[in-house]
Design a protein around this motif. Structure first.
Motif, PDB file in Angstrom:
ATOM      1  N   LEU B  48       0.846  -1.185   0.000  1.00 45.30           N
ATOM      2  CA  LEU B  48       0.000   0.000   0.000  1.00 45.30           C
ATOM      3  C   LEU B  48       0.886   1.240   0.000  1.00 45.30           C
ATOM      4  O   LEU B  48       2.082   1.146   0.232  1.00 45.30           O
ATOM      5  N   LYS B  58      -5.907   1.721   2.730  1.00 49.38           N
ATOM      6  CA  LYS B  58      -6.158   0.276   2.642  1.00 49.38           C
ATOM      7  C   LYS B  58      -5.375  -0.292   1.468  1.00 49.38           C
ATOM      8  O   LYS B  58      -5.342   0.284   0.379  1.00 49.38           O
ATOM      9  N   GLU B  64      -3.810  -2.560   6.110  1.00 52.45           N
ATOM     10  CA  GLU B  64      -4.055  -1.132   6.109  1.00 52.45           C
ATOM     11  C   GLU B  64      -2.946  -0.442   6.890  1.00 52.45           C
ATOM     12  O   GLU B  64      -2.201  -1.083   7.656  1.00 52.45           O
ATOM     13  N   GLU B  66      -1.950   3.563   8.787  1.00 50.98           N
ATOM     14  CA  GLU B  66      -2.426   4.880   9.172  1.00 50.98           C
ATOM     15  C   GLU B  66      -1.263   5.845   9.264  1.00 50.98           C
ATOM     16  O   GLU B  66      -0.282   5.606   9.978  1.00 50.98           O
ATOM     17  N   LYS B  78      -3.091  -5.392  10.382  1.00 56.11           N
ATOM     18  CA  LYS B  78      -4.005  -6.368   9.796  1.00 56.11           C
ATOM     19  C   LYS B  78      -4.745  -7.030  10.949  1.00 56.11           C
ATOM     20  O   LYS B  78      -4.118  -7.479  11.913  1.00 56.11           O
TER      21      LYS B  78
END
Lengths: 115, 114
Positions: B48, B58, B64, B66, B78
């Protein structure tokens, strides 16, 4: 979709020998890179090129040379192989400057052992 | 100069456990952030990326990450790992714009026990 293609995949060299790792990309990317990967050390940039005819040193350039005569090809040359050059080498490319151009695409790697 | 720190060298989890891999970077300007995965014997694949916009990104395979600008962090998560997630994960940062190169962290090896 070939992407980034590297050859050879595996090679064993004797100390002092020379060889060239080939790299070609078919995505018309202007930026190309050579990284080496050593266990526990992540990837270190050896050389990079921002376009045909232009190359520049990365973090660990000593013992290597590159050329960029065409947009597609970016060979990496080892002139006098040393055991410290035993590593996995990754070629990569990116289309710098486009909105999504900062994603770098990697080749499958070349495992080089110098004995 | 840019740098990337990955806090864990090796993480061992059982299947279905939750995963969070830490990544912190140092760079004063706009950054592009990436997570790459390298399965055993294979090349790096993009998991990603974050360029701008929603800081919760995502990726593929249920991962994902942040982006927390105030903490200079881009942690990978995850909710439930699988044995097939066994791989080495690399965080990378690049200064925004056309200048600068991609700088990698040293990687975190994830081993998932079946």
């Amino acid at each position: 979709n070939a992407g980034v293609t590297q050859t050879p995949k595996f090679r064993i060299l004797k100390i002092g020998q020379s060889m060239t790792l080939q790299c070609a990309q078919d995505m018309n990317h202007n930026y190309m890179y050579w990284y080496r990967q050593d266990p526990g050390m992540g990837l270190k940039l050896i050389y990079y090129s921002v376009g045909a005819g232009i190359t520049d040193k990365g973090e660990v350039p000593n013992g290597y040379n590159v050329s960029r005569s065409t947009t597609e090809d970016f060979p990496l040359r080892l002139e006098l192989a040393a055991p410290s050059q035993t590593s996995v080498y990754f070629c990569a490319s990116s289309a710098q400057g486009s909105p999504s151009g900062n994603t770098i695409y990697f080749g499958e790697g070349s495992w080089l052992t110098v004995v | 100069a840019q740098s990337v720190s990955q806090h864990n060298h090796h993480v061992i989890l059982s299947e279905a456990a939750s995963l969070e891999l830490g990544c912190n970077y140092s760079y004063g300007g706009t950054v592009n952030l990436f997570w790459y995965v390298q399965y055993p014997g294979q090349h790096l694949q993009l998991l990603l990326k974050y360029f701008s916009g929603d800081p919760l990104v995502k990726g593929i395979k249920g991962f994902e990450a942040e982006f927390i600008k105030s903490k200079f962090s881009f942690n990978l998560r995850k909710p439930s790992v699988q044995w097939s997630d066994t791989a080495e994960y690399f965080c990378a940062v690049k200064g925004g714009g056309s200048q600068g190169n991609l700088i990698f962290g040293k990687g975190t090896k994830l081993s998932v026990k079946p």
